[in-house]
Design an enzyme around this catalytic site. Structure first.
Site, PDB file in Angstrom:
ATOM      1  N   ASP A  30       0.813  -1.216   0.000  1.00  0.00           N
ATOM      2  CA  ASP A  30       0.000   0.000   0.000  1.00  0.00           C
ATOM      3  C   ASP A  30       0.847   1.266   0.000  1.00  0.00           C
ATOM      4  O   ASP A  30       0.302   2.374   0.032  1.00  0.00           O
ATOM      5  CB  ASP A  30      -0.918   0.005   1.233  1.00  0.00           C
ATOM      6  CG  ASP A  30      -0.143  -0.148   2.526  1.00  0.00           C
ATOM      7  OD1 ASP A  30       0.386  -1.252   2.764  1.00  0.00           O
ATOM      8  OD2 ASP A  30      -0.054   0.834   3.299  1.00  0.00           O
ATOM      9  N   TYR A 150       0.435   2.141  15.294  1.00  0.00           N
ATOM     10  CA  TYR A 150       1.772   2.713  15.453  1.00  0.00           C
ATOM     11  C   TYR A 150       1.758   3.854  16.467  1.00  0.00           C
ATOM     12  O   TYR A 150       0.879   4.725  16.400  1.00  0.00           O
ATOM     13  CB  TYR A 150       2.279   3.265  14.121  1.00  0.00           C
ATOM     14  CG  TYR A 150       2.668   2.213  13.116  1.00  0.00           C
ATOM     15  CD1 TYR A 150       3.985   1.781  13.020  1.00  0.00           C
ATOM     16  CD2 TYR A 150       1.727   1.659  12.261  1.00  0.00           C
ATOM     17  CE1 TYR A 150       4.348   0.819  12.095  1.00  0.00           C
ATOM     18  CE2 TYR A 150       2.073   0.691  11.342  1.00  0.00           C
ATOM     19  CZ  TYR A 150       3.392   0.273  11.259  1.00  0.00           C
ATOM     20  OH  TYR A 150       3.743  -0.687  10.346  1.00  0.00           O
ATOM     21  N   LYS A 181      -1.090  -5.374  13.945  1.00  0.00           N
ATOM     22  CA  LYS A 181       0.282  -5.172  13.477  1.00  0.00           C
ATOM     23  C   LYS A 181       0.889  -4.027  14.270  1.00  0.00           C
ATOM     24  O   LYS A 181       0.301  -2.934  14.357  1.00  0.00           O
ATOM     25  CB  LYS A 181       0.295  -4.840  11.988  1.00  0.00           C
ATOM     26  CG  LYS A 181       1.663  -4.415  11.448  1.00  0.00           C
ATOM     27  CD  LYS A 181       1.521  -3.878  10.025  1.00  0.00           C
ATOM     28  CE  LYS A 181       2.816  -3.250   9.526  1.00  0.00           C
ATOM     29  NZ  LYS A 181       2.645  -2.612   8.198  1.00  0.00           N
TER      30      LYS A 181
END
Length: 270
Positions: A30, A150, A181
Site C-alpha cells: 500500500d 503505530y 500489526k
C-alpha cells in the site's frame, strides 16, 4: 479438539494462514499511496507473482490497485484491502483518513481489510473512531480486521517502548480488531511481554533495520509474534521471490514447532 462453527469471518481468517498453523506472512504493497509507485505496471504484476510463488499468506493493497491484479495471481494468496491513507506531501503525514469501505472490499473478494492508526498523532481521536466504525462493519460483513497500530506523533518520544507498544496493541483489541500489526520493540526480548498482554495475534512490522530479513523474522517468532508484515524489504529486494520464500520458511516451518498453534478465538464464537 473443538471445532469452530463455520462463519464468514472464521473462513476468511483461515485463508489468511495458508498453512493453517495460525501464523501469518503479509506483504503490504500500500506504499503506492503514501510514497508513490514502487514498480512499473508490468513490474508490479511480476512482483505480485513473485510474492505468491514465494509463499506469502496475503498481500495488502488499496481498493483501486486490487482491481488491476489478475484474479489467478491470488488463487494461492489472500487479499487484504487497506482502507486508510495519507501521503508524504501532506502537512501532517500521520493524519490517516478512511478512503475505502468494508462493503467495497467484500465486493472485490477481499479476505480481510486493514486500517492504520497513529496513536499520539494530532488526529488520533478521528483515527480511533474510524477504526471502531470499520470493526463494526467487519462484524456485519463477516470479514477480519487487521489493525496497523503505530505510536507516532508529537507526543511520542520512543515509538519502540514496550509499554507503549503493548498499549497500542490492546487498543486494537478493545476496538474490535482480529489481528494487530505493531512495530518491534527495543530491546527485542521485551516483545515477550507485549505478546503476553495482547488478546490478539501480533504481526510485527518488518521495516528496514540493521538485522537481515531472516534474522529479524527469526527473532520475531522466538519472542512469540504470530507473523510478519514485510513490505519494503520485499519490493526493494533484488530477488523478491527468494526473500519471500526465506521468510515464509521461517514463519511456517518446524524450527518453531511443527504442531499448529491454536487458532485465535473469533468475536461472538465460543
Amino acid at each position: 479438539m473443538s471445532i469452530l462453527p463455520l462463519s464468514g469471518k472464521a473462513l476468511r481468517m483461515a485463508r489468511l494462514s495458508r498453512h493453517n498453523d495460525g501464523r501469518f506472512l503479509f506483504v503490504p504493497l500500500d506504499h503506492t499511496v503514501a510514497d508513490g509507485p514502487i514498480a512499473s505496471v508490468p513490474g508490479f504484476n511480476q512482483l505480485v507473482r513473485d510474492i505468491v510463488d514465494g509463499g506469502a499468506d496475503a498481500i495488502v493493497v488499496h481498493k483501486g490497485r486490487a482491481r488491476t491484479i489478475a484474479p489467478h495471481l491470488l488463487a494461492r494468496c489472500a487479499l487484504v484491502v487497506h482502507l486508510s491513507a495519507s501521503t508524504m506531501h501532506a502537512p501532517d503525514a500521520n493524519a490517516k483518513v478512511l478512503v475505502g469501505e468494508v462493503a467495497e472490499a467484500v465486493r472485490l473478494g477481499a479476505d480481510a481489510v486493514s486500517v492504520h492508526v497513529n496513536v499520539g498523532s494530532a488526529t488520533e481521536a478521528g483515527q480511533l473512531a474510524d477504526c471502531a466504525a470499520v470493526a463494526r462493519e467487519c462484524d456485519r460483513w463477516g470479514i477480519p480486521l487487521i489493525a496497523m497500530m503505530y505510536p507516532r506523533g508529537p507526543r511520542i518520544t520512543d515509538p519502540s517502548d514496550p509499554v507503549l507498544v503493548s498499549h497500542v496493541a490492546n487498543i486494537a483489541a478493545d476496538l474490535g480488531a482480529d489481528i494487530v500489526k505493531v512495530p518491534m520493540v527495543a530491546p527485542i526480548h521485551a516483545m515477550v511481554e507485549v505478546v503476553a498482554a495482547s488478546p490478539l495475534p501480533i504481526v510485527v512490522a518488518g521495516g528496514a533495520g540493521q538485522q537481515s530479513a531472516a534474522d529479524f523474522a527469526t527473532s520475531a517468532l522466538e519472542v512469540g509474534c504470530r507473523g510478519l508484515a514485510v513490505g519494503r524489504r520485499v519490493f526493494t529486494s533484488v530477488e523478491p521471490r527468494k526473500t519471500v520464500r526465506e521468510l515464509a520458511r521461517i514463519v511456517h516451518q518446524s524450527e518453531f514447532g511443527s504442531a499448529p498453534v491454536s487458532q485465535p478465538r473469533m468475536a461472538g464464537i465460543s
